[in-house]
Design an enzyme around this catalytic site. Structure first.
Site, PDB file in Angstrom:
ATOM      1  N   ASP A   1       7.644  10.060  -2.732  1.00 60.26           N
ATOM      2  CA  ASP A   1       8.489   9.028  -2.223  1.00 60.26           C
ATOM      3  C   ASP A   1       8.916   8.063  -3.034  1.00 60.26           C
ATOM      4  O   ASP A   1       9.851   7.263  -3.020  1.00 60.26           O
ATOM      5  CB  ASP A   1       8.067   8.720  -0.877  1.00 60.26           C
ATOM      6  CG  ASP A   1       9.170   7.646  -0.307  1.00 60.26           C
ATOM      7  OD1 ASP A   1      10.376   8.139  -0.156  1.00 60.26           O
ATOM      8  OD2 ASP A   1       8.945   6.752   0.216  1.00 60.26           O
TER       9      ASP A   1
ATOM     10  N   ALA B   1       9.037   3.782   4.473  1.00 67.19           N
ATOM     11  CA  ALA B   1       9.080   2.435   5.244  1.00 67.19           C
ATOM     12  C   ALA B   1      10.417   2.429   5.910  1.00 67.19           C
ATOM     13  O   ALA B   1      10.492   1.211   6.960  1.00 67.19           O
ATOM     14  CB  ALA B   1       8.743   1.331   4.514  1.00 67.19           C
TER      15      ALA B   1
ATOM     16  N   ARG C   1      -4.923   0.274   5.322  1.00 69.70           N
ATOM     17  CA  ARG C   1      -4.192   0.659   6.695  1.00 69.70           C
ATOM     18  C   ARG C   1      -3.390   1.959   6.543  1.00 69.70           C
ATOM     19  O   ARG C   1      -3.649   2.886   7.743  1.00 69.70           O
ATOM     20  CB  ARG C   1      -3.113  -0.628   6.890  1.00 69.70           C
ATOM     21  CG  ARG C   1      -3.467  -1.743   7.145  1.00 69.70           C
ATOM     22  CD  ARG C   1      -2.276  -2.631   7.566  1.00 69.70           C
ATOM     23  NE  ARG C   1      -2.649  -3.899   7.805  1.00 69.70           N
ATOM     24  CZ  ARG C   1      -3.110  -4.931   6.879  1.00 69.70           C
ATOM     25  NH1 ARG C   1      -3.000  -4.452   5.771  1.00 69.70           N
ATOM     26  NH2 ARG C   1      -3.262  -6.319   7.156  1.00 69.70           N
ATOM     27  N   ILE C   2      -2.581   2.291   5.618  1.00 64.63           N
ATOM     28  CA  ILE C   2      -1.943   3.427   5.684  1.00 64.63           C
ATOM     29  C   ILE C   2      -2.719   4.806   5.477  1.00 64.63           C
ATOM     30  O   ILE C   2      -2.742   5.808   6.151  1.00 64.63           O
ATOM     31  CB  ILE C   2      -0.855   3.628   4.467  1.00 64.63           C
ATOM     32  CG1 ILE C   2       0.073   2.253   4.878  1.00 64.63           C
ATOM     33  CG2 ILE C   2       0.054   4.659   4.466  1.00 64.63           C
ATOM     34  CD1 ILE C   2       1.238   1.923   3.993  1.00 64.63           C
TER      35      ILE C   2
ATOM     36  N   ALA D   1       2.839   6.003  -2.021  1.00 66.17           N
ATOM     37  CA  ALA D   1       2.381   4.690  -2.407  1.00 66.17           C
ATOM     38  C   ALA D   1       3.255   3.748  -3.476  1.00 66.17           C
ATOM     39  O   ALA D   1       4.160   3.035  -2.869  1.00 66.17           O
ATOM     40  CB  ALA D   1       1.051   4.704  -2.894  1.00 66.17           C
TER      41      ALA D   1
ATOM     42  N   HIS E   1      12.204   6.861  -1.955  1.00 63.02           N
ATOM     43  CA  HIS E   1      11.253   5.416  -1.593  1.00 63.02           C
ATOM     44  C   HIS E   1      11.902   5.269  -0.025  1.00 63.02           C
ATOM     45  O   HIS E   1      12.228   3.866   0.241  1.00 63.02           O
ATOM     46  CB  HIS E   1      11.535   4.420  -2.555  1.00 63.02           C
ATOM     47  CG  HIS E   1      10.328   3.415  -2.423  1.00 63.02           C
ATOM     48  ND1 HIS E   1      10.063   2.736  -3.522  1.00 63.02           N
ATOM     49  CD2 HIS E   1       9.691   3.181  -1.387  1.00 63.02           C
ATOM     50  CE1 HIS E   1       8.833   2.079  -3.153  1.00 63.02           C
ATOM     51  NE2 HIS E   1       8.770   2.020  -1.847  1.00 63.02           N
TER      52      HIS E   1
ATOM     53  N   GLU F   1      12.555   3.675 -10.743  1.00 62.69           N
ATOM     54  CA  GLU F   1      13.622   3.794  -9.663  1.00 62.69           C
ATOM     55  C   GLU F   1      14.730   3.392  -9.876  1.00 62.69           C
ATOM     56  O   GLU F   1      14.769   2.203  -9.983  1.00 62.69           O
ATOM     57  CB  GLU F   1      12.736   3.472  -8.262  1.00 62.69           C
ATOM     58  CG  GLU F   1      11.447   4.197  -7.904  1.00 62.69           C
ATOM     59  CD  GLU F   1      10.839   3.785  -6.697  1.00 62.69           C
ATOM     60  OE1 GLU F   1      11.269   2.706  -5.926  1.00 62.69           O
ATOM     61  OE2 GLU F   1       9.795   4.239  -6.394  1.00 62.69           O
TER      62      GLU F   1
HETATM   63  C1  MLT Z   1       6.594  -1.276   0.547  1.00 63.80           C
HETATM   64  O1  MLT Z   1       5.567  -1.599  -0.205  1.00 63.80           O
HETATM   65  O2  MLT Z   1       6.425  -1.987   1.887  1.00 63.80           O
HETATM   66  C2  MLT Z   1       7.241  -0.280   0.823  1.00 63.80           C
HETATM   67  O3  MLT Z   1       6.973   0.479  -0.510  1.00 63.80           O
HETATM   68  C3  MLT Z   1       8.532  -0.173   1.097  1.00 63.80           C
HETATM   69  C4  MLT Z   1       9.434  -1.018   0.244  1.00 63.80           C
HETATM   70  O4  MLT Z   1       9.128  -1.692  -0.735  1.00 63.80           O
HETATM   71  O5  MLT Z   1      10.653  -0.841   0.792  1.00 63.80           O
END
Ligand code: MLT
Length: 318
Positions: A261, A287, A155-156, A236, A284, A266
């Site tokens: 990102d 989204a 998708r992405i 990703a 990160h 993290e």
């Molecule tokens: C996800 O896997 O949907 C993204 O990395 C966003 C998130 O985890 O906040």
């Protein structure tokens, strides 16, 4: 059965709690983000049927063992690498995610990082704010006419391809899980393997989940295959790009710049990679748009309800 009890263990857009609380068969919605693993296990042991998480907390085998009434884990987002899927399967706990809600946000952020790397946006902004006028220092490069190589064309990846094509980029893709005609239908020229992609791409962008197969996918051997002066993007999952190998490639000049990102750990802190002058790094947030977060909250609440009710699922992982 009515009387479902749902536990939200992460900060979500209020749409999730509102939607769940208005369901006639939901008795309780508890939102307690940031609990320690032990505290979360103790809460879930109090008879919760559904748990909703984001990339945190980790849903371990121990947590699932403590949560003896749990029927479904909902991941408000795409990546399920924080959930022990084997343990969920063994305990017959359904796992669902919300993979469609954040596609545009992540694709846009990928392009934002690419523009930022290409034009030195972050450094130019910091320089101007420090009172300088470093016009000659910031000589960027254009994206039109360049080749983008997508590692993963789901998708992405497909959404990034669409946007990159509009910028005049040639888009190649490598995805061993999709037939070449699917890549072509997504506007992507399929290549036979990763090496073929790395040999031609000016910009390499990663759009695969973190699995045992993809961990370290862009490691020393992959960097050696890249064109001199390539740009690397990762929105990703941390761990897909080997961070030591990327730093070495930046230092040798093999890689011209990187937009990151996501990180293996993290938050990463001010590591040599994060603070590298040719890296644009964000925490990160790909989204993290108003629209995506509201959509993801609704999608996961609906999917968790469907799982509790035994209805057909759109996004079953386990
Ligand atoms: C996800 O896997 O949907 C993204 O990395 C966003 C998130 O985890 O906040």
């Amino acid at each position: 059965m009515a009387g479902w009890r749902v536990f939200l263990a992460a900060r979500l857009h209020p749409a999730a709690a509102d939607l769940l609380a208005s369901a006639p068969d939901v008795a309780q919605v508890t939102a307690e983000p940031d609990l320690s693993p032990d505290a979360l296990a103790a809460r879930l042991a109090q008879g919760y049927h559904a748990l909703i998480v984001r990339s945190k907390p980790r849903v371990t085998a121990d947590l699932l063992a403590a949560a003896s009434d749990l029927r479904v884990v909902g991941r408000a987002g795409v990546g399920v690498d924080n959930i022990d899927l084997d343990a969920a399967r063994a305990r017959r706990v359904t796992v669902v995610n919300a993979p469609a809600a954040t596609t545009d946000a992540v694709a846009e952020h990928t392009l934002a990082l690419l523009f930022a790397v290409a034009r030195g946006i972050a450094a130019a902004d910091a320089s101007l704010k420090a009172g300088r006028w470093d016009k000659k220092r910031f000589l960027g490069f254009e994206l039109a006419g360049r080749t983008l190589g997508l590692v993963g064309v789901g998708r992405i990846g497909a959404a990034v391809a669409h946007r990159a094509a509009a910028l005049g980029m040639t888009v190649l893709g490598y995805d061993p899980y999709l037939p070449p005609e699917t890549l072509r239908a997504r506007g992507v020229e399929p290549v036979a393997d990763l090496d073929a992609l790395l040999a031609r791409a000016d910009v390499v962008s990663v759009h695969v989940p973190l699995t045992p197969e993809t961990r370290g996918l862009l490691g020393p051997a992959a960097f050696a295959q890249m064109k001199d002066g390539a740009v690397v993007l990762s929105t990703a999952r941390g761990g897909v790009v080997d961070e030591d190998a990327l730093l070495a490639a930046l230092e040798s000049g093999k890689v011209r710049g990187a937009g990151l990102d996501v990180f293996a750990h993290e938050p990463p802190g001010a590591t040599p990679l994060v603070t590298h002058p040719r890296v644009v790094a964000t925490p990160h947030i790909a989204a993290q748009t108003e629209e995506a977060q509201e959509r993801v909250a609704r999608d996961i609440a609906q999917e968790v309800l469907a799982a509790l009710r035994g209805e057909p699922l759109r996004w079953r992982v386990v």
